[in-house]
Design a protein around this motif. Sequence first.
Motif, PDB file in Angstrom:
ATOM      1  N   GLY A  35       0.791  -1.230   0.000  1.00 46.43           N
ATOM      2  CA  GLY A  35       0.000   0.000   0.000  1.00 46.43           C
ATOM      3  C   GLY A  35       0.819   1.275   0.000  1.00 46.43           C
ATOM      4  O   GLY A  35       0.256   2.365  -0.032  1.00 46.43           O
ATOM      5  N   PHE A  36       2.138   1.165   0.031  1.00 47.22           N
ATOM      6  CA  PHE A  36       2.977   2.365   0.069  1.00 47.22           C
ATOM      7  C   PHE A  36       2.793   3.217  -1.188  1.00 47.22           C
ATOM      8  O   PHE A  36       2.667   4.438  -1.115  1.00 47.22           O
ATOM      9  CB  PHE A  36       4.453   1.979   0.235  1.00 47.22           C
ATOM     10  N   ALA A  37       2.741   2.570  -2.342  1.00 43.69           N
ATOM     11  CA  ALA A  37       2.569   3.311  -3.599  1.00 43.69           C
ATOM     12  C   ALA A  37       1.210   4.000  -3.641  1.00 43.69           C
ATOM     13  O   ALA A  37       1.092   5.142  -4.092  1.00 43.69           O
ATOM     14  CB  ALA A  37       2.729   2.365  -4.791  1.00 43.69           C
ATOM     15  N   MET A  38       0.173   3.325  -3.135  1.00 42.94           N
ATOM     16  CA  MET A  38      -1.153   3.933  -3.144  1.00 42.94           C
ATOM     17  C   MET A  38      -1.210   5.135  -2.202  1.00 42.94           C
ATOM     18  O   MET A  38      -1.767   6.176  -2.546  1.00 42.94           O
ATOM     19  CB  MET A  38      -2.219   2.910  -2.734  1.00 42.94           C
ATOM     20  N   VAL A  39      -0.637   5.019  -1.045  1.00 44.35           N
ATOM     21  CA  VAL A  39      -0.618   6.136  -0.097  1.00 44.35           C
ATOM     22  C   VAL A  39       0.157   7.303  -0.674  1.00 44.35           C
ATOM     23  O   VAL A  39      -0.268   8.462  -0.587  1.00 44.35           O
ATOM     24  CB  VAL A  39      -0.028   5.678   1.259  1.00 44.35           C
TER      25      VAL A  39
ATOM     26  N   ILE B  27      -1.391  11.055  -1.531  1.00 45.02           N
ATOM     27  CA  ILE B  27      -0.803  12.294  -1.003  1.00 45.02           C
ATOM     28  C   ILE B  27      -0.485  13.259  -2.145  1.00 45.02           C
ATOM     29  O   ILE B  27      -0.777  14.450  -2.059  1.00 45.02           O
ATOM     30  CB  ILE B  27       0.447  11.978  -0.151  1.00 45.02           C
ATOM     31  N   VAL B  28       0.092  12.736  -3.216  1.00 41.48           N
ATOM     32  CA  VAL B  28       0.403  13.584  -4.371  1.00 41.48           C
ATOM     33  C   VAL B  28      -0.879  14.173  -4.958  1.00 41.48           C
ATOM     34  O   VAL B  28      -0.937  15.360  -5.295  1.00 41.48           O
ATOM     35  CB  VAL B  28       1.192  12.778  -5.434  1.00 41.48           C
ATOM     36  N   MET B  29      -1.929  13.373  -5.071  1.00 39.78           N
ATOM     37  CA  MET B  29      -3.189  13.866  -5.620  1.00 39.78           C
ATOM     38  C   MET B  29      -3.802  14.947  -4.737  1.00 39.78           C
ATOM     39  O   MET B  29      -4.345  15.935  -5.235  1.00 39.78           O
ATOM     40  CB  MET B  29      -4.170  12.706  -5.818  1.00 39.78           C
ATOM     41  N   VAL B  30      -3.729  14.797  -3.421  1.00 37.07           N
ATOM     42  CA  VAL B  30      -4.257  15.810  -2.506  1.00 37.07           C
ATOM     43  C   VAL B  30      -3.480  17.110  -2.656  1.00 37.07           C
ATOM     44  O   VAL B  30      -4.071  18.201  -2.719  1.00 37.07           O
ATOM     45  CB  VAL B  30      -4.228  15.291  -1.051  1.00 37.07           C
ATOM     46  N   VAL B  31      -2.167  17.020  -2.731  1.00 31.46           N
ATOM     47  CA  VAL B  31      -1.344  18.225  -2.875  1.00 31.46           C
ATOM     48  C   VAL B  31      -1.649  18.928  -4.197  1.00 31.46           C
ATOM     49  O   VAL B  31      -1.826  20.151  -4.241  1.00 31.46           O
ATOM     50  CB  VAL B  31       0.164  17.869  -2.761  1.00 31.46           C
ATOM     51  N   VAL B  32      -1.745  18.174  -5.285  1.00 30.03           N
ATOM     52  CA  VAL B  32      -2.054  18.767  -6.590  1.00 30.03           C
ATOM     53  C   VAL B  32      -3.446  19.398  -6.572  1.00 30.03           C
ATOM     54  O   VAL B  32      -3.656  20.499  -7.082  1.00 30.03           O
ATOM     55  CB  VAL B  32      -1.921  17.713  -7.708  1.00 30.03           C
ATOM     56  N   SER B  33      -4.408  18.734  -5.953  1.00 28.93           N
ATOM     57  CA  SER B  33      -5.764  19.276  -5.857  1.00 28.93           C
ATOM     58  C   SER B  33      -5.773  20.592  -5.080  1.00 28.93           C
ATOM     59  O   SER B  33      -6.449  21.545  -5.460  1.00 28.93           O
ATOM     60  CB  SER B  33      -6.702  18.281  -5.194  1.00 28.93           C
ATOM     61  N   MET B  34      -5.024  20.643  -3.994  1.00 33.56           N
ATOM     62  CA  MET B  34      -4.959  21.876  -3.209  1.00 33.56           C
ATOM     63  C   MET B  34      -4.324  23.003  -4.021  1.00 33.56           C
ATOM     64  O   MET B  34      -4.786  24.146  -3.961  1.00 33.56           O
ATOM     65  CB  MET B  34      -4.190  21.621  -1.905  1.00 33.56           C
ATOM     66  N   LEU B  35      -3.295  22.701  -4.783  1.00 35.52           N
ATOM     67  CA  LEU B  35      -2.669  23.725  -5.622  1.00 35.52           C
ATOM     68  C   LEU B  35      -3.630  24.235  -6.678  1.00 35.52           C
ATOM     69  O   LEU B  35      -3.681  25.441  -6.950  1.00 35.52           O
ATOM     70  CB  LEU B  35      -1.400  23.174  -6.269  1.00 35.52           C
ATOM     71  N   VAL B  36      -4.418  23.357  -7.266  1.00 33.89           N
ATOM     72  CA  VAL B  36      -5.396  23.777  -8.274  1.00 33.89           C
ATOM     73  C   VAL B  36      -6.450  24.684  -7.640  1.00 33.89           C
ATOM     74  O   VAL B  36      -6.818  25.715  -8.206  1.00 33.89           O
ATOM     75  CB  VAL B  36      -6.042  22.539  -8.942  1.00 33.89           C
TER      76      VAL B  36
END
Length: 159
Positions: free
Chosen positions: A40-44, A48-57
Motif C-alpha cells: 500500500g505504500f505506492a497507493m498512499v 498524497i500527491v493527488m491531494v497536494v495537486v488538488s490543493m494547488l489547483v
Amino acid sequence: FQAEDGIRDYKVTGVQTCALPIYMNRSADPPIVPRRGEQGFAMVTMLIVMVVVSMLVVVMLTTQDHTTTATARNRSWGAAVHVAESGVHEAIAYLQSTNGVPPTGVQQGTTAEGTWQYRVTALPRNHYQIDAVGTVGQASALAASRRLRVLLAPPTSFR
C-alpha cells in the motif's frame, strides 16, 4: 539448446544426439512477496500527491477569481468618478444657463456607465458648492459609488 544422449542401437556405430530447448519452469519460481510495511505504500504516496495537486489547483483558481473580481471592482471605482464628473458638468451647465441660480433639491441623471446625482449649494460672494455622486455596477460585489465636492467661484477678475 542442449545436446542429450540418444538411444543406442546395435546398428549405429556412434552416439546419436538431438537438440532440445531448455526452459525454466515458471511455476517452480517462488512468488515475489513484498516485505512487511511495503504493501500500500505506492497507493498512499499517490493519494498524497493527488491531494497536494488538488490543493494547488484550488489555490490557483481562487487566486484567479480574486484577481478577476478585484480588476472589475477597480474598473467600477474609476468609472464611478467619471459618472460623478458628469453630474458636476451638468450642474455647471445649469448654473451657466440660469445666470447663477442654483437648482432646488437633488438633481439626477444617467450616462451609459451609470447614474449621477448632484446638489448645488449657494455660498456667499457668488461661490457655489457642488456635491456629486456617481454610481456604477449592477452586482453588489462590483458596484461602486464615488463622491465629488467642487467649490465653484467666479474668476478673480469678476470679484
